[in-house]
Design an enzyme around this catalytic site. Structure first.
Site, PDB file in Angstrom:
ATOM      1  N   ARG A 156      53.977  12.493  12.005  1.00 25.38           N
ATOM      2  CA  ARG A 156      53.100  12.680  13.172  1.00 25.38           C
ATOM      3  C   ARG A 156      51.604  12.555  12.819  1.00 25.38           C
ATOM      4  O   ARG A 156      50.762  13.227  13.431  1.00 25.38           O
ATOM      5  CB  ARG A 156      53.328  14.050  13.818  1.00 25.38           C
ATOM      6  CG  ARG A 156      54.699  14.260  14.388  1.00 25.38           C
ATOM      7  CD  ARG A 156      54.959  13.345  15.574  1.00 25.38           C
ATOM      8  NE  ARG A 156      56.127  13.776  16.301  1.00 25.38           N
ATOM      9  CZ  ARG A 156      57.383  13.477  15.966  1.00 25.38           C
ATOM     10  NH1 ARG A 156      57.622  12.704  14.928  1.00 25.38           N
ATOM     11  NH2 ARG A 156      58.394  13.935  16.666  1.00 25.38           N
ATOM     12  N   SER A 228      57.187  18.242  22.032  1.00 21.01           N
ATOM     13  CA  SER A 228      57.121  19.283  21.002  1.00 21.01           C
ATOM     14  C   SER A 228      55.688  19.779  20.914  1.00 21.01           C
ATOM     15  O   SER A 228      54.774  18.987  20.718  1.00 21.01           O
ATOM     16  CB  SER A 228      57.514  18.723  19.636  1.00 21.01           C
ATOM     17  OG  SER A 228      58.816  18.223  19.668  1.00 21.01           O
ATOM     18  N   GLU A 323      51.343  20.312  17.197  1.00 22.74           N
ATOM     19  CA  GLU A 323      51.364  18.854  17.107  1.00 22.74           C
ATOM     20  C   GLU A 323      50.409  18.298  18.158  1.00 22.74           C
ATOM     21  O   GLU A 323      49.822  17.233  18.013  1.00 22.74           O
ATOM     22  CB  GLU A 323      52.789  18.360  17.369  1.00 22.74           C
ATOM     23  CG  GLU A 323      52.898  16.865  17.318  1.00 22.74           C
ATOM     24  CD  GLU A 323      54.138  16.328  17.992  1.00 22.74           C
ATOM     25  OE1 GLU A 323      54.755  15.444  17.416  1.00 22.74           O
ATOM     26  OE2 GLU A 323      54.472  16.775  19.105  1.00 22.74           O
TER      27      GLU A 323
HETATM   28  N1  EPU Z   1      66.737  24.337  17.192  1.00 22.87           N
HETATM   29  C1  EPU Z   1      66.985  25.658  17.492  1.00 22.87           C
HETATM   30  N2  EPU Z   1      66.447  26.170  18.634  1.00 22.87           N
HETATM   31  C2  EPU Z   1      65.691  25.430  19.470  1.00 22.87           C
HETATM   32  C3  EPU Z   1      65.429  24.070  19.165  1.00 22.87           C
HETATM   33  C4  EPU Z   1      65.963  23.547  18.000  1.00 22.87           C
HETATM   34  O1  EPU Z   1      67.667  26.348  16.760  1.00 22.87           O
HETATM   35  O2  EPU Z   1      65.258  25.968  20.484  1.00 22.87           O
HETATM   36  C5  EPU Z   1      67.376  23.740  16.010  1.00 22.87           C
HETATM   37  C6  EPU Z   1      68.503  22.807  16.428  1.00 22.87           C
HETATM   38  O3  EPU Z   1      69.703  23.483  16.556  1.00 22.87           O
HETATM   39  C7  EPU Z   1      68.563  21.809  15.295  1.00 22.87           C
HETATM   40  C8  EPU Z   1      67.123  21.743  14.836  1.00 22.87           C
HETATM   41  O4  EPU Z   1      66.467  22.900  15.339  1.00 22.87           O
HETATM   42  O5  EPU Z   1      69.347  22.285  14.257  1.00 22.87           O
HETATM   43  C9  EPU Z   1      66.412  20.478  15.255  1.00 22.87           C
HETATM   44  O6  EPU Z   1      66.361  20.382  16.660  1.00 22.87           O
HETATM   45  P1  EPU Z   1      66.181  19.004  17.451  1.00 22.87           P
HETATM   46  O7  EPU Z   1      67.191  18.011  16.977  1.00 22.87           O
HETATM   47  O8  EPU Z   1      66.135  19.325  18.892  1.00 22.87           O
HETATM   48  O9  EPU Z   1      64.809  18.416  16.948  1.00 22.87           O
HETATM   49  P2  EPU Z   1      63.391  19.092  16.699  1.00 22.87           P
HETATM   50  O10 EPU Z   1      63.163  19.167  15.234  1.00 22.87           O
HETATM   51  O11 EPU Z   1      63.261  20.349  17.464  1.00 22.87           O
HETATM   52  C10 EPU Z   1      62.157  16.797  16.544  1.00 22.87           C
HETATM   53  C11 EPU Z   1      60.935  16.143  17.121  1.00 22.87           C
HETATM   54  C12 EPU Z   1      61.195  15.675  18.541  1.00 22.87           C
HETATM   55  C13 EPU Z   1      62.337  14.678  18.496  1.00 22.87           C
HETATM   56  C14 EPU Z   1      63.565  15.352  17.883  1.00 22.87           C
HETATM   57  C15 EPU Z   1      64.692  14.394  17.698  1.00 22.87           C
HETATM   58  C16 EPU Z   1      59.023  17.201  16.052  1.00 22.87           C
HETATM   59  C17 EPU Z   1      57.844  18.100  16.226  1.00 22.87           C
HETATM   60  N3  EPU Z   1      59.821  17.082  17.112  1.00 22.87           N
HETATM   61  O12 EPU Z   1      62.410  17.974  17.300  1.00 22.87           O
HETATM   62  O13 EPU Z   1      60.040  15.000  18.996  1.00 22.87           O
HETATM   63  O14 EPU Z   1      62.648  14.199  19.793  1.00 22.87           O
HETATM   64  O15 EPU Z   1      63.224  15.871  16.568  1.00 22.87           O
HETATM   65  O16 EPU Z   1      64.393  13.503  16.664  1.00 22.87           O
HETATM   66  O17 EPU Z   1      59.183  16.619  14.973  1.00 22.87           O
HETATM   67  C18 EPU Z   1      57.969  15.320  20.135  1.00 22.87           C
HETATM   68  O18 EPU Z   1      57.411  15.050  19.072  1.00 22.87           O
HETATM   69  O19 EPU Z   1      57.315  15.539  21.189  1.00 22.87           O
HETATM   70  C19 EPU Z   1      59.425  15.363  20.177  1.00 22.87           C
HETATM   71  C20 EPU Z   1      60.080  15.750  21.273  1.00 22.87           C
END
Ligand code: EPU
Length: 327
Positions: A156, A228, A323
């Site tokens: 990012r 995010s 972010e």
């Molecule tokens: N998780 C939780 N609780 C929550 C949310 C997530 O426990 O409320 C856990 C999930 O169970 C999973 C892990 O966290 O094990 C990762 O969750 P998720 O796959 O939803 O991805 P994220 O890390 O929360 C990132 C990006 C998103 C992107 C997704 C999918 C960042 C800051 N965010 O989110 O990007 O869509 O991966 O690749 O890196 C954005 O940047 O605006 C964005 C939406």
């Protein structure tokens, strides 16, 4: 005169003037006319949080040309104007049978921001596709092309957010796409959702990603948000081992300089998922997303941000960073 600054949080914010240009020549004219004024260049406002009105001129790209500029047996190079809605660009590539961007379907924002922010999702980042970024200096109107290796891409981040912050406007981004579809299904449950499908296409992946995002992420037209809100923190291996001993169910990913922990998980553990502080809240299905329940100001969102940061730091000794650009 147009003064309202567009932002997906749905927060009221005004600039002295908001100007959109359609061509590089028009942008150069703006740069020379606006010499000495405070200028902020924005995209679709899907990654901005305004905590007050902006005293200065806001610039926005209306450059929306898109064209293939080169091809070989395996790839096609597509030059896209910074003002194109990112997902329209993804749809354009998929419709022509060019793959690579499908995992980035439905990410809010515009082409220019994809190169500034290095947008990423489901195991793919914009930097994997970008070949070069054409810019115009906001100081003297000169043109400069940055090849991908010069952009200092990281999670990012890029040179446009760090060393050269505020100095250049992106005018065009050139991406290299594939004529042969190579699925990228390593992230989360994508492979279990798709791998078994015979004759899988990039359009299938796009559809699935769109379904996943619609299910998990709030539509900014319905509920103001900026995707995010926080970045996922990377901690040292030692720090990770200490935490893992206490929380063996903690999700984590090995990365180059340590271990990445999902901030959404940390926030949920602190009891913030679905909770609100006044009109600002944490989305009920994804704790990484802060939402405007209606009438929230930037200060309301920031207050919620600080409370969450405080609680996560107290419990896990990790400082999670926004972010989103706070202005
Ligand atoms: N998780 C939780 N609780 C929550 C949310 C997530 O426990 O409320 C856990 C999930 O169970 C999973 C892990 O966290 O094990 C990762 O969750 P998720 O796959 O939803 O991805 P994220 O890390 O929360 C990132 C990006 C998103 C992107 C997704 C999918 C960042 C800051 N965010 O989110 O990007 O869509 O991966 O690749 O890196 C954005 O940047 O605006 C964005 C939406």
């Amino acid at each position: 005169m147009y003064r309202k600054i567009q932002n997906t949080f749905g927060i009221e914010a005004q600039a002295d003037r908001v100007l959109e240009y359609r061509t590089e020549a028009e942008l150069r004219t703006f740069v020379s006319v606006l010499a000495g004024e405070t200028v902020l260049h924005v995209g679709a406002g899907s990654n901005l949080l305004f905590t007050r009105d902006f005293k200065g001129v806001v610039l926005h790209s209306g450059i929306r040309l898109v064209m293939p500029v080169h091809e070989d047996a395996e790839h096609v190079w597509v030059k896209a104007g910074a003002g194109i809605t990112w997902d329209d660009f993804v749809a354009y590539t998929i419709a022509r049978g060019w793959s690579g961007a499908e995992n980035l379907s439905l990410i809010p924002g515009e082409v220019g921001a994809s190169a500034v922010q290095n947008i990423g999702a489901y195991g793919v980042e914009a930097k994997d596709l970008i070949e070069w970024v054409d810019c115009i200096s906001l100081t003297d109107g000169s043109s400069r092309r940055f090849v991908v290796g010069e952009c200092q891409y990281g999670y990012r981040t890029s040179i446009f957010k760090t060393d050269l912050k505020g100095q250049y406007a992106v005018t065009y981004v050139t991406y290299r796409l594939s004529k042969q579809f190579v699925p990228r299904l390593e992230y989360g449950n994508l492979s279990s959702l798709l791998a078994e499908k015979p004759g899988l296409t990039a359009a299938d992946v796009r559809r699935t990603i769109i379904d996943i995002r619609r299910e998990k992420l709030p539509d900014p037209k319905v509920l103001g948000n900026a995707g995010s809100f926080f970045m996922n923190p990377v901690v040292s291996r030692q720090k990770f081992e200490d935490l893992w001993a206490l929380y063996p169910q903690m999700p984590h990913y090995d990365v180059e300089h340590g271990v990445k922990i999902p901030a959404g998980w940390l926030i949920e553990q602190c009891g913030w998922k679905g909770r609100s502080l006044g009109p600002a809240g944490v989305y009920e299905k994804q704790a990484l997303i802060l939402v405007n329940h209606g009438g929230a100001t930037g200060a309301d969102i920031l207050r919620l941000c600080h409370s969450i940061q405080h609680d996560v730091a107290e419990r896990f000794d990790i400082l999670i960073q926004p972010e989103v650009n706070v202005l």
